[in-house]
Structure formats: C-alpha cells, structure tokens
Design a protein around this motif. Structure first.
Motif, PDB file in Angstrom:
ATOM      1  N   PHE A 191      55.081   8.728  -4.571  1.00 39.58           N
ATOM      2  CA  PHE A 191      54.471  10.053  -4.667  1.00 39.58           C
ATOM      3  C   PHE A 191      52.952   9.912  -4.773  1.00 39.58           C
ATOM      4  O   PHE A 191      52.206  10.585  -4.080  1.00 39.58           O
ATOM      5  CB  PHE A 191      55.024  10.817  -5.872  1.00 39.58           C
ATOM      6  N   LYS A 192      52.514   9.019  -5.629  1.00 42.66           N
ATOM      7  CA  LYS A 192      51.072   8.783  -5.802  1.00 42.66           C
ATOM      8  C   LYS A 192      50.431   8.364  -4.477  1.00 42.66           C
ATOM      9  O   LYS A 192      49.346   8.830  -4.124  1.00 42.66           O
ATOM     10  CB  LYS A 192      50.843   7.716  -6.864  1.00 42.66           C
ATOM     11  N   ALA A 193      51.100   7.482  -3.732  1.00 39.41           N
ATOM     12  CA  ALA A 193      50.571   7.000  -2.456  1.00 39.41           C
ATOM     13  C   ALA A 193      50.465   8.114  -1.417  1.00 39.41           C
ATOM     14  O   ALA A 193      49.624   8.043  -0.516  1.00 39.41           O
ATOM     15  CB  ALA A 193      51.445   5.863  -1.932  1.00 39.41           C
ATOM     16  N   ALA A 194      51.301   9.142  -1.530  1.00 39.72           N
ATOM     17  CA  ALA A 194      51.284  10.253  -0.579  1.00 39.72           C
ATOM     18  C   ALA A 194      50.183  11.266  -0.887  1.00 39.72           C
ATOM     19  O   ALA A 194      49.931  12.167  -0.095  1.00 39.72           O
ATOM     20  CB  ALA A 194      52.643  10.952  -0.574  1.00 39.72           C
ATOM     21  N   ILE A 195      49.528  11.111  -2.023  1.00 37.70           N
ATOM     22  CA  ILE A 195      48.445  12.015  -2.403  1.00 37.70           C
ATOM     23  C   ILE A 195      47.138  11.410  -1.918  1.00 37.70           C
ATOM     24  O   ILE A 195      46.774  10.290  -2.298  1.00 37.70           O
ATOM     25  CB  ILE A 195      48.416  12.235  -3.939  1.00 37.70           C
ATOM     26  N   THR A 196      46.429  12.154  -1.070  1.00 40.26           N
ATOM     27  CA  THR A 196      45.197  11.622  -0.491  1.00 40.26           C
ATOM     28  C   THR A 196      43.968  11.943  -1.331  1.00 40.26           C
ATOM     29  O   THR A 196      42.941  11.303  -1.193  1.00 40.26           O
ATOM     30  CB  THR A 196      44.991  12.170   0.935  1.00 40.26           C
ATOM     31  N   THR A 209      42.894  13.551  -5.465  1.00 37.01           N
ATOM     32  CA  THR A 209      43.306  14.121  -6.753  1.00 37.01           C
ATOM     33  C   THR A 209      42.253  15.069  -7.304  1.00 37.01           C
ATOM     34  O   THR A 209      42.296  15.419  -8.468  1.00 37.01           O
ATOM     35  CB  THR A 209      43.574  13.014  -7.787  1.00 37.01           C
ATOM     36  N   GLY A 210      41.321  15.475  -6.465  1.00 33.35           N
ATOM     37  CA  GLY A 210      40.291  16.376  -6.944  1.00 33.35           C
ATOM     38  C   GLY A 210      39.376  15.690  -7.946  1.00 33.35           C
ATOM     39  O   GLY A 210      39.351  14.471  -8.049  1.00 33.35           O
ATOM     40  N   PRO A 211      38.659  16.481  -8.704  1.00 33.08           N
ATOM     41  CA  PRO A 211      37.653  15.901  -9.608  1.00 33.08           C
ATOM     42  C   PRO A 211      38.234  15.283 -10.878  1.00 33.08           C
ATOM     43  O   PRO A 211      37.509  14.654 -11.638  1.00 33.08           O
ATOM     44  CB  PRO A 211      36.781  17.104  -9.957  1.00 33.08           C
ATOM     45  N   PHE A 212      39.527  15.435 -11.119  1.00 31.57           N
ATOM     46  CA  PHE A 212      40.079  15.043 -12.416  1.00 31.57           C
ATOM     47  C   PHE A 212      40.608  13.614 -12.470  1.00 31.57           C
ATOM     48  O   PHE A 212      40.812  13.083 -13.552  1.00 31.57           O
ATOM     49  CB  PHE A 212      41.192  16.012 -12.831  1.00 31.57           C
ATOM     50  N   GLY A 213      40.867  12.985 -11.325  1.00 28.08           N
ATOM     51  CA  GLY A 213      41.418  11.630 -11.331  1.00 28.08           C
ATOM     52  C   GLY A 213      42.732  11.552 -12.075  1.00 28.08           C
ATOM     53  O   GLY A 213      42.957  10.666 -12.884  1.00 28.08           O
ATOM     54  N   ASN A 214      43.628  12.501 -11.801  1.00 22.73           N
ATOM     55  CA  ASN A 214      44.865  12.641 -12.562  1.00 22.73           C
ATOM     56  C   ASN A 214      45.794  11.443 -12.515  1.00 22.73           C
ATOM     57  O   ASN A 214      46.634  11.281 -13.383  1.00 22.73           O
ATOM     58  CB  ASN A 214      45.617  13.871 -12.078  1.00 22.73           C
ATOM     59  N   PHE A 215      45.661  10.627 -11.508  1.00 22.71           N
ATOM     60  CA  PHE A 215      46.569   9.495 -11.381  1.00 22.71           C
ATOM     61  C   PHE A 215      45.997   8.203 -11.962  1.00 22.71           C
ATOM     62  O   PHE A 215      46.541   7.137 -11.749  1.00 22.71           O
ATOM     63  CB  PHE A 215      46.963   9.285  -9.920  1.00 22.71           C
ATOM     64  N   ASN A 216      44.906   8.284 -12.694  1.00 26.26           N
ATOM     65  CA  ASN A 216      44.338   7.083 -13.307  1.00 26.26           C
ATOM     66  C   ASN A 216      45.335   6.407 -14.237  1.00 26.26           C
ATOM     67  O   ASN A 216      45.346   5.191 -14.361  1.00 26.26           O
ATOM     68  CB  ASN A 216      43.052   7.399 -14.063  1.00 26.26           C
ATOM     69  N   SER A 217      46.168   7.196 -14.918  1.00 25.29           N
ATOM     70  CA  SER A 217      47.148   6.612 -15.842  1.00 25.29           C
ATOM     71  C   SER A 217      48.361   6.049 -15.103  1.00 25.29           C
ATOM     72  O   SER A 217      49.145   5.310 -15.685  1.00 25.29           O
ATOM     73  CB  SER A 217      47.614   7.649 -16.869  1.00 25.29           C
ATOM     74  N   TRP A 218      48.519   6.370 -13.834  1.00 27.43           N
ATOM     75  CA  TRP A 218      49.670   5.908 -13.061  1.00 27.43           C
ATOM     76  C   TRP A 218      49.380   4.501 -12.534  1.00 27.43           C
ATOM     77  O   TRP A 218      49.021   4.297 -11.381  1.00 27.43           O
ATOM     78  CB  TRP A 218      49.951   6.861 -11.905  1.00 27.43           C
ATOM     79  N   HIS A 274      48.369  22.624 -11.090  1.00 30.12           N
ATOM     80  CA  HIS A 274      46.917  22.801 -11.264  1.00 30.12           C
ATOM     81  C   HIS A 274      46.147  21.484 -11.293  1.00 30.12           C
ATOM     82  O   HIS A 274      45.150  21.359 -11.990  1.00 30.12           O
ATOM     83  CB  HIS A 274      46.615  23.595 -12.546  1.00 30.12           C
ATOM     84  N   HIS A 275      46.586  20.491 -10.544  1.00 28.40           N
ATOM     85  CA  HIS A 275      45.882  19.207 -10.533  1.00 28.40           C
ATOM     86  C   HIS A 275      45.025  19.009  -9.285  1.00 28.40           C
ATOM     87  O   HIS A 275      44.445  17.941  -9.099  1.00 28.40           O
ATOM     88  CB  HIS A 275      46.884  18.053 -10.647  1.00 28.40           C
ATOM     89  N   ASN A 276      44.966  20.015  -8.420  1.00 30.82           N
ATOM     90  CA  ASN A 276      44.160  19.944  -7.191  1.00 30.82           C
ATOM     91  C   ASN A 276      44.551  18.768  -6.303  1.00 30.82           C
ATOM     92  O   ASN A 276      43.701  18.111  -5.717  1.00 30.82           O
ATOM     93  CB  ASN A 276      42.663  19.886  -7.518  1.00 30.82           C
ATOM     94  N   LEU A 277      45.833  18.507  -6.219  1.00 27.34           N
ATOM     95  CA  LEU A 277      46.318  17.401  -5.410  1.00 27.34           C
ATOM     96  C   LEU A 277      46.324  17.782  -3.938  1.00 27.34           C
ATOM     97  O   LEU A 277      46.654  18.920  -3.582  1.00 27.34           O
ATOM     98  CB  LEU A 277      47.731  17.001  -5.826  1.00 27.34           C
ATOM     99  N   ILE A 278      45.971  16.839  -3.089  1.00 29.44           N
ATOM    100  CA  ILE A 278      46.023  17.028  -1.641  1.00 29.44           C
ATOM    101  C   ILE A 278      46.880  15.909  -1.076  1.00 29.44           C
ATOM    102  O   ILE A 278      46.691  14.734  -1.414  1.00 29.44           O
ATOM    103  CB  ILE A 278      44.607  16.992  -1.028  1.00 29.44           C
ATOM    104  N   ASN A 338      48.303  23.333  -5.895  1.00 29.20           N
ATOM    105  CA  ASN A 338      47.909  22.091  -5.244  1.00 29.20           C
ATOM    106  C   ASN A 338      47.904  22.363  -3.744  1.00 29.20           C
ATOM    107  O   ASN A 338      48.345  23.424  -3.301  1.00 29.20           O
ATOM    108  CB  ASN A 338      48.896  20.965  -5.577  1.00 29.20           C
ATOM    109  N   SER A 339      47.402  21.450  -2.970  1.00 29.87           N
ATOM    110  CA  SER A 339      47.396  21.597  -1.515  1.00 29.87           C
ATOM    111  C   SER A 339      48.290  20.523  -0.905  1.00 29.87           C
ATOM    112  O   SER A 339      47.824  19.512  -0.388  1.00 29.87           O
ATOM    113  CB  SER A 339      45.963  21.472  -0.976  1.00 29.87           C
ATOM    114  N   LEU A 340      49.577  20.773  -1.010  1.00 31.83           N
ATOM    115  CA  LEU A 340      50.558  19.815  -0.506  1.00 31.83           C
ATOM    116  C   LEU A 340      51.124  20.341   0.800  1.00 31.83           C
ATOM    117  O   LEU A 340      51.663  21.442   0.852  1.00 31.83           O
ATOM    118  CB  LEU A 340      51.665  19.590  -1.535  1.00 31.83           C
TER     119      LEU A 340
END
Length: 126
Positions: free
Chosen positions: A35-40, A42-51, A79-83, A104-106
């Motif tokens: 899932f993380k790899a499919a996200i191009t 993460t917006g300004p928050f860097g939500n996947f830093n913990s992943w 609300h994580h601004n994922l693309i 999100n923009s999925l």
C-alpha cells in the motif's frame, strides 16, 4: 536491538526466549508495505515515515490491530493528502474491518480483492 537468551529445559533441548515483541503477521506487514509503495505522494505531512522496519506495523500511523491476533483490523488514513492508488494487496489484510481513506487523491477503483478481507465498513476512497 534483539537479545536471545538460551534456557535449557532438559539435556540437549534449548529453549529460546526473545526480549523483542513477536514478529506478528508477515502477510499484513507486506500488504501494508505494498500500500505504501502505491502511494506516490504523502503531501506535506510525511505520514508514512513511521512505516518502516524500525518499528512493528501495529505501531504505524493509521494502523490498528486486534489485541488477540495482532492483525490489522482498521486502516485509518483519512485526511492524509495521499496521492496514488489502492493496490490489490490490500485484500491480504484478512482481519480488516474498517478502511478509512476520505479526503485523499486515490485513483482507480477499490480493488475487488478487498472483499476477500471480509472488510470494510465503511469504505470510502474520496
């Protein structure tokens, strides 16, 4: 850091005890990493830093696991601004009950494999 201690419960029968938490479910971890790899983006928050490999997936942002089996039951990434897109691997989260992806923009549709997860109440991808 992982420490292994050997205890002998009898002649020639070592028992290994670890100080680290159990490895958990490899299938869930791999599905989340896909899932993380499919996200191009993460917006300004860097939500996947913990992943990452330094912490167990049940501590990753947006991931909730059941107490008994320590399997992913809720994935809340509202609300994580994922693309990006939702990969079919999400269907491998067989204990998933809720998938939250609002604001999100999925792209693409929700994969049909998601139904294999007995999931998703409620599922939202917009």
């Amino acid at each position: 850091m992982h420490v292994a201690l050997l205890f002998f419960s009898g002649p020639g029968f070592p028992h290994v005890a670890r100080s680290s938490p159990p490895a958990g479910n490899q299938t869930d971890r791999l599905a989340l990493l896909e899932f993380k790899a499919a996200i191009t983006s993460t917006g300004p928050f860097g939500n996947f830093n913990s992943w990452n490999e330094s912490v167990h997936f049940w501590l990753w942002i947006g991931v909730t696991c059941g107490r008994q089996h320590r399997r992913v039951t809720i994935l809340n990434l509202d609300h994580h601004n994922l693309i990006g897109h939702i990969p079919p691997h999400i269907g491998n989260l067989s204990f998933l009950r809720e998938l939250w992806l609002r604001n999100n923009s999925l792209s693409q549709n929700i994969p049909s494999e998601l139904s294999l997860a007995k999931a998703a109440n409620p599922v939202s991808s917009k």
